[in-house]
Scaffold this motif. Structure first.
Motif, PDB file in Angstrom:
ATOM      1  N   ASP A   1      -3.046  -4.781   6.461  1.00  0.00           N
ATOM      2  CA  ASP A   1      -4.476  -4.491   6.358  1.00  0.00           C
ATOM      3  C   ASP A   1      -5.130  -4.463   7.737  1.00  0.00           C
ATOM      4  O   ASP A   1      -5.926  -3.572   8.044  1.00  0.00           O
ATOM      5  CB  ASP A   1      -5.183  -5.523   5.478  1.00  0.00           C
ATOM      6  CG  ASP A   1      -4.873  -5.370   3.999  1.00  0.00           C
ATOM      7  OD1 ASP A   1      -4.303  -4.330   3.594  1.00  0.00           O
ATOM      8  OD2 ASP A   1      -5.193  -6.311   3.234  1.00  0.00           O
TER       9      ASP A   1
ATOM     10  N   SER B   1      -0.333   5.467   6.131  1.00  0.00           N
ATOM     11  CA  SER B   1      -0.921   5.123   4.842  1.00  0.00           C
ATOM     12  C   SER B   1      -2.284   5.794   4.787  1.00  0.00           C
ATOM     13  O   SER B   1      -3.082   5.662   5.726  1.00  0.00           O
ATOM     14  CB  SER B   1      -1.069   3.608   4.683  1.00  0.00           C
ATOM     15  OG  SER B   1      -1.583   3.292   3.403  1.00  0.00           O
TER      16      SER B   1
ATOM     17  N   ALA C   1       0.860  -1.188   0.000  1.00  0.00           N
ATOM     18  CA  ALA C   1       0.000   0.000   0.000  1.00  0.00           C
ATOM     19  C   ALA C   1       0.892   1.233   0.000  1.00  0.00           C
ATOM     20  O   ALA C   1       2.041   1.164   0.449  1.00  0.00           O
ATOM     21  CB  ALA C   1      -0.884   0.003   1.253  1.00  0.00           C
TER      22      ALA C   1
END
Length: 114
Positions: free
Chosen positions: A98, A34, A19
């Motif tokens: 995640d 992020s 990411a």
């Protein structure tokens, strides 16, 4: 906290395969973001990801330790060390990142409700 420039570059490059990420200097370490969410940090050659009850077991089951910035066991933070070998594989790293990003998103929503 101390992070070499080479280690910082390596970690951000590897995480960037999963990411978009950026790093900001933080008390000698590096905060990792992020999409505007602070979800990880680097300190002394290790990466720590944000945890709560939803992802803590991943780290505990892997035998990883909680971030203890002063090494006294008194001020541990809600971050656990990422197994270093996961940085080598985006596919293995993705679920860990995640989950940490989900924790960061929930934490921010919780702060806005107050």
């Amino acid at each position: 906290m101390a992070v070499s420039a080479d280690y910082r570059e390596y970690v951000l490059e590897q995480m960037g395969r999963v990411a978009p990420v950026s790093g900001r200097a933080m008390f000698g370490g590096v905060g990792i973001y992020s999409d505007g969410f602070f979800f990880a940090l680097m300190d002394d050659g290790a990466v720590y990801l944000k945890v709560d009850d939803t992802n803590r077991a991943m780290f505990v089951d892997a035998g990883m330790s909680q971030f203890d910035p002063f090494g006294d066991g008194q001020q541990v933070m809600k971050y656990y060390e990422l197994p270093a070998d996961l940085l080598e594989s985006p596919d293995l790293l993705r679920p860990w990142m995640d989950a940490a990003l989900d924790v960061a998103r929930r934490a921010r929503k919780g702060k806005k409700k107050k």
